[in-house]
Write a protein that holds these residues in place. Structure first.
Motif, PDB file in Angstrom:
ATOM      1  N   ALA A 286       0.830  -1.206   0.000  1.00 14.29           N
ATOM      2  CA  ALA A 286       0.000   0.000   0.000  1.00 14.29           C
ATOM      3  C   ALA A 286       0.867   1.261   0.000  1.00 14.29           C
ATOM      4  O   ALA A 286       0.608   2.210  -0.750  1.00 14.29           O
ATOM      5  CB  ALA A 286      -0.936  -0.014   1.214  1.00 14.29           C
ATOM      6  N   VAL A 287       1.909   1.254   0.854  1.00 14.19           N
ATOM      7  CA  VAL A 287       2.818   2.408   0.914  1.00 14.19           C
ATOM      8  C   VAL A 287       3.547   2.581  -0.408  1.00 14.19           C
ATOM      9  O   VAL A 287       3.683   3.703  -0.925  1.00 14.19           O
ATOM     10  CB  VAL A 287       3.822   2.245   2.075  1.00 14.19           C
ATOM     11  N   PHE A 288       4.017   1.470  -0.983  1.00 13.59           N
ATOM     12  CA  PHE A 288       4.717   1.539  -2.269  1.00 13.59           C
ATOM     13  C   PHE A 288       3.796   2.088  -3.362  1.00 13.59           C
ATOM     14  O   PHE A 288       4.200   2.931  -4.175  1.00 13.59           O
ATOM     15  CB  PHE A 288       5.228   0.153  -2.673  1.00 13.59           C
ATOM     16  N   LEU A 291       3.394   5.875  -2.826  1.00 13.54           N
ATOM     17  CA  LEU A 291       4.618   6.607  -3.166  1.00 13.54           C
ATOM     18  C   LEU A 291       4.849   6.641  -4.674  1.00 13.54           C
ATOM     19  O   LEU A 291       5.276   7.666  -5.223  1.00 13.54           O
ATOM     20  CB  LEU A 291       5.820   5.969  -2.462  1.00 13.54           C
ATOM     21  N   SER A 292       4.572   5.525  -5.318  1.00  9.84           N
ATOM     22  CA  SER A 292       4.787   5.475  -6.776  1.00  9.84           C
ATOM     23  C   SER A 292       3.824   6.394  -7.515  1.00  9.84           C
ATOM     24  O   SER A 292       4.137   6.885  -8.600  1.00  9.84           O
ATOM     25  CB  SER A 292       4.644   4.042  -7.283  1.00  9.84           C
ATOM     26  N   LYS A 296       6.797   9.618  -9.432  1.00  8.55           N
ATOM     27  CA  LYS A 296       6.827   8.676 -10.543  1.00  8.55           C
ATOM     28  C   LYS A 296       8.146   7.913 -10.656  1.00  8.55           C
ATOM     29  O   LYS A 296       8.191   6.825 -11.216  1.00  8.55           O
ATOM     30  CB  LYS A 296       6.553   9.424 -11.866  1.00  8.55           C
ATOM     31  N   PHE A 297       9.241   8.493 -10.125  1.00 12.67           N
ATOM     32  CA  PHE A 297      10.539   7.826 -10.252  1.00 12.67           C
ATOM     33  C   PHE A 297      10.680   6.630  -9.310  1.00 12.67           C
ATOM     34  O   PHE A 297      11.623   5.848  -9.424  1.00 12.67           O
ATOM     35  CB  PHE A 297      11.680   8.822  -9.988  1.00 12.67           C
ATOM     36  N   ILE A 298       9.754   6.479  -8.373  1.00 14.35           N
ATOM     37  CA  ILE A 298       9.849   5.378  -7.412  1.00 14.35           C
ATOM     38  C   ILE A 298       9.291   4.099  -8.029  1.00 14.35           C
ATOM     39  O   ILE A 298       8.111   4.019  -8.398  1.00 14.35           O
ATOM     40  CB  ILE A 298       9.105   5.719  -6.110  1.00 14.35           C
TER      41      ILE A 298
END
Length: 326
Positions: A286-288, A291-292, A296-298
């Motif tokens: 969920a966190v990923f 963040l993504s 956008k670079f994550i």
């Protein structure tokens, strides 16, 4: 990249200070209707212990001074209590717990071996012993599932290991099998250790648990598709899972098991651990995802080095700290 570096440094600082999340434990065992033996165990963290004191109501007296000692990186107090009215209605307060982090696991056993288990914390530092009756099977299941969930969610070494499994598994389908292998393996050694079928010293096990995280972090950083970990993640997670089971068992030994429902409590605790693992993995995804969407670079690939170095450096710190405590 600078933001990733800052995240990495912050994570290392926070985790290295927060490794030891062992709860304190207070066990009150009746020797007869009015006499009670008390064991108060407080973990020593970074060379010092949290200043906690178990206090009791005016009807409770302490006929002899406390004995104090340090064993296995824990400060231990043993003393006796006398209360003519018995356990029922005894008021217990953990002074120093308000405004502090961490829990105190309270376990009360009467002279009929009936058991009460409760968790005291900063919001609830007080407890009044109710009328003690034998725990029903439903009570046992609920209590030990909750304890299992709580333990895995504050056991940072186990959580870092599970986080590493997300990377070495390679896909979501394989992740399910990898975590299942870890689950089955640590369930086996948890049962063997908790039933005293197989007993080994815990301090070396805790050091090797930290080493297992270092190993996986190194494998994640290398990202060699032909390495043992990435090629056979289920085998690796199962092998290390056997060690983690002994770690879970050491915590369960401090909590204790009800005399009449040991197996049920053991299985319930293990179910709680698995629920905690699933919640943690779901939270990671969920966190990923969030963040993504925000940055956008994550991606999993851009987080590979920050994740592996954070896990590896923190686990190395824990490993040397645990080796020094032998």
């Amino acid at each position: 990249m600078i933001r990733l570096l800052l995240i990495l440094l912050f994570s290392i600082s926070a985790l290295s200070q927060a490794d030891d999340m062992r709860p304190a434990s207070l066990t009150i065992t009746a020797s007869d209707a009015s006499q009670f033996d008390v064991l108060f165990k407080m973990p020593i963290r970074n060379g010092s212990r949290q200043q906690l004191e178990a206090q009791f109501d005016d009807a409770t007296s302490m006929p002899a001074p406390k004995s104090r000692r340090i064993i296995n990186n824990a400060y231990i107090e043993n003393f006796s209590l006398e209360r003519k009215a018995g356990l029922e209605g005894m008021q217990i307060t953990i002074a120093g717990l308000k405004g502090a982090s961490g829990d105190v696991l309270l376990r009360i056993i009467d002279n009929q071996q009936h058991t009460i288990t409760a968790v005291l914390n900063t919001e609830n530092p007080d407890y009044t012993v109710p009328v003690i009756k034998e725990m029903t099977k439903a009570d046992t299941v609920v209590t030990y599932i909750i304890l299992g969930v709580e333990h895995i969610l504050v056991g940072l070494d186990h959580l870092l290991f599970v986080a590493c499994l997300v990377y070495i598994s390679g896909s979501r389908n394989k992740l399910l099998l990898t975590i299942t292998g870890f689950t089955v393996a640590h369930s086996v050694t948890l049962i063997l250790a908790a039933t005293d079928t197989l007993v080994i010293p815990i301090p070396p096990v805790e050091a090797v648990i930290a080493l297992s995280i270092v190993f996986l972090a190194w494998e994640i950083a290398k990202n060699n598709k032909n390495s043992l970990s990435l090629k056979y993640p289920i085998l690796v997670s199962s092998s290390f899972g056997l060690l983690h089971g002994f770690g879970f068992a050491s915590v369960l030994a401090e909590i204790g098991l009800p005399q009449n429902e040991k197996l049920l409590a053991l299985l319930s605790f293990n179910i709680g651990v698995e629920i905690g693992q699933v919640l943690f993995v779901a939270a990671l995804f969920a966190v990923f995802y969030l963040l993504s969407k925000l940055m956008k670079f994550i991606t999993m690939e851009t987080l590979r080095y920050p994740a592996s170095y954070t896990c590896g450096i923190v686990a190395t710190f824990w490993m040397f700290e645990r080796l020094a405590s032998f």
